[in-house]
Design an enzyme around this catalytic site. Structure first.
Site, PDB file in Angstrom:
ATOM      1  N   CYS A  37      -9.656  -9.255  -6.653  1.00  0.00           N
ATOM      2  CA  CYS A  37     -10.404  -8.122  -7.195  1.00  0.00           C
ATOM      3  C   CYS A  37     -10.496  -8.249  -8.718  1.00  0.00           C
ATOM      4  O   CYS A  37      -9.764  -9.038  -9.339  1.00  0.00           O
ATOM      5  CB  CYS A  37      -9.740  -6.806  -6.802  1.00  0.00           C
ATOM      6  SG  CYS A  37      -8.249  -6.427  -7.739  1.00  0.00           S
ATOM      7  N   CYS A  67      -7.228  -7.821 -10.696  1.00  0.00           N
ATOM      8  CA  CYS A  67      -6.314  -8.969 -10.625  1.00  0.00           C
ATOM      9  C   CYS A  67      -6.830 -10.143 -11.449  1.00  0.00           C
ATOM     10  O   CYS A  67      -6.052 -10.856 -12.077  1.00  0.00           O
ATOM     11  CB  CYS A  67      -6.076  -9.378  -9.176  1.00  0.00           C
ATOM     12  SG  CYS A  67      -4.999  -8.192  -8.343  1.00  0.00           S
ATOM     13  N   GLU A  87       0.831  -1.211   0.000  1.00  0.00           N
ATOM     14  CA  GLU A  87       0.000   0.000   0.000  1.00  0.00           C
ATOM     15  C   GLU A  87       0.862   1.256   0.000  1.00  0.00           C
ATOM     16  O   GLU A  87       2.098   1.195   0.104  1.00  0.00           O
ATOM     17  CB  GLU A  87      -0.938  -0.036   1.219  1.00  0.00           C
ATOM     18  CG  GLU A  87      -1.882  -1.229   1.151  1.00  0.00           C
ATOM     19  CD  GLU A  87      -2.924  -1.255   2.259  1.00  0.00           C
ATOM     20  OE1 GLU A  87      -2.802  -0.498   3.240  1.00  0.00           O
ATOM     21  OE2 GLU A  87      -3.882  -2.056   2.126  1.00  0.00           O
ATOM     22  N   GLU A 132      -1.620 -10.375  -5.851  1.00  0.00           N
ATOM     23  CA  GLU A 132      -1.612 -11.200  -7.064  1.00  0.00           C
ATOM     24  C   GLU A 132      -0.763 -10.549  -8.145  1.00  0.00           C
ATOM     25  O   GLU A 132       0.048 -11.192  -8.811  1.00  0.00           O
ATOM     26  CB  GLU A 132      -3.036 -11.374  -7.616  1.00  0.00           C
ATOM     27  CG  GLU A 132      -4.016 -12.052  -6.677  1.00  0.00           C
ATOM     28  CD  GLU A 132      -4.728 -11.073  -5.742  1.00  0.00           C
ATOM     29  OE1 GLU A 132      -4.092 -10.094  -5.297  1.00  0.00           O
ATOM     30  OE2 GLU A 132      -5.912 -11.292  -5.467  1.00  0.00           O
TER      31      GLU A 132
HETATM   32  N1  THU Z   1      -5.979  -6.622  -2.204  1.00  0.00           N
HETATM   33  C1  THU Z   1      -5.144  -7.534  -2.777  1.00  0.00           C
HETATM   34  O1  THU Z   1      -3.948  -7.576  -2.493  1.00  0.00           O
HETATM   35  N2  THU Z   1      -5.675  -8.374  -3.697  1.00  0.00           N
HETATM   36  C2  THU Z   1      -6.977  -8.392  -4.070  1.00  0.00           C
HETATM   37  O2  THU Z   1      -7.327  -9.098  -5.003  1.00  0.00           O
HETATM   38  C3  THU Z   1      -7.966  -7.580  -3.337  1.00  0.00           C
HETATM   39  C4  THU Z   1      -7.402  -6.504  -2.498  1.00  0.00           C
HETATM   40  C5  THU Z   1      -5.420  -5.681  -1.225  1.00  0.00           C
HETATM   41  C6  THU Z   1      -5.388  -4.249  -1.716  1.00  0.00           C
HETATM   42  C7  THU Z   1      -5.384  -3.498  -0.408  1.00  0.00           C
HETATM   43  O3  THU Z   1      -4.042  -3.386   0.034  1.00  0.00           O
HETATM   44  C8  THU Z   1      -6.143  -4.385   0.550  1.00  0.00           C
HETATM   45  O4  THU Z   1      -6.190  -5.676  -0.048  1.00  0.00           O
HETATM   46  C9  THU Z   1      -7.568  -3.904   0.841  1.00  0.00           C
HETATM   47  O5  THU Z   1      -8.254  -3.654  -0.326  1.00  0.00           O
END
Ligand code: THU
Length: 131
Positions: A86, A89, A46, A57
């Protein structure tokens, strides 16, 4: 295949420990098995400028591509609560794979099985682009 599944789940859980998620507090780890026989891992990274966040991912996939490989055979994603990938991804996984297994792993190591096209039916692909 169960062996790959367990191995990927373990690697994804380990990668999750490296997540940099001070804002969402939602740690994610990913581990993928690539066509060159290697396992690539990633975690979410982040940023104080929230939109710059990179998902676990995509961290793993970009690492695979940077290492010279462009084919994912299977991917495991570890979160607290079996969170599914998400939309962004899913699309990036589709760029580098067929209908591969996707393993969702929770913090206790429980694994649920999906396939990419279950999670991303009717996806956009290069065949729609002009040649
Ligand atoms: N996040 C992922 O790393 N992968 C996903 O497919 C969904 C979300 C992370 C992004 C962010 O740092 C945290 O999860 C909350 O959204």
């Amino acid at each position: 295949m169960d062996e790959t599944r367990d191995l990927l789940a373990r690697h994804a859980l380990e990668a999750r420990d490296n997540a940099y998620a001070p804002y969402s507090k939602y740690a994610v780890g990913a581990a993928l098995f690539a066509s060159n026989g290697k396992i690539y891992t990633g975690c979410n990274v982040e940023n104080a400028a929230y939109g710059l966040t990179n998902c676990a991912e995509r961290t793993a996939i970009f690492s695979m591509v940077a290492d010279g490989c462009q084919q994912i055979e299977a991917i495991a994603i570890a979160t607290e609560n079996s969170g599914s990938p998400c939309g962004s991804c899913r699309q990036v996984i589709a760029e580098f794979s067929a209908d591969i297994p996707i393993y969702l792993v929770d913090a206790d190591g429980n694994i649920s099985d999906y396939t990419l096209y279950q999670l991303l039916p009717f996806h956009f692909g290069p065949q729609k682009l002009p040649t």
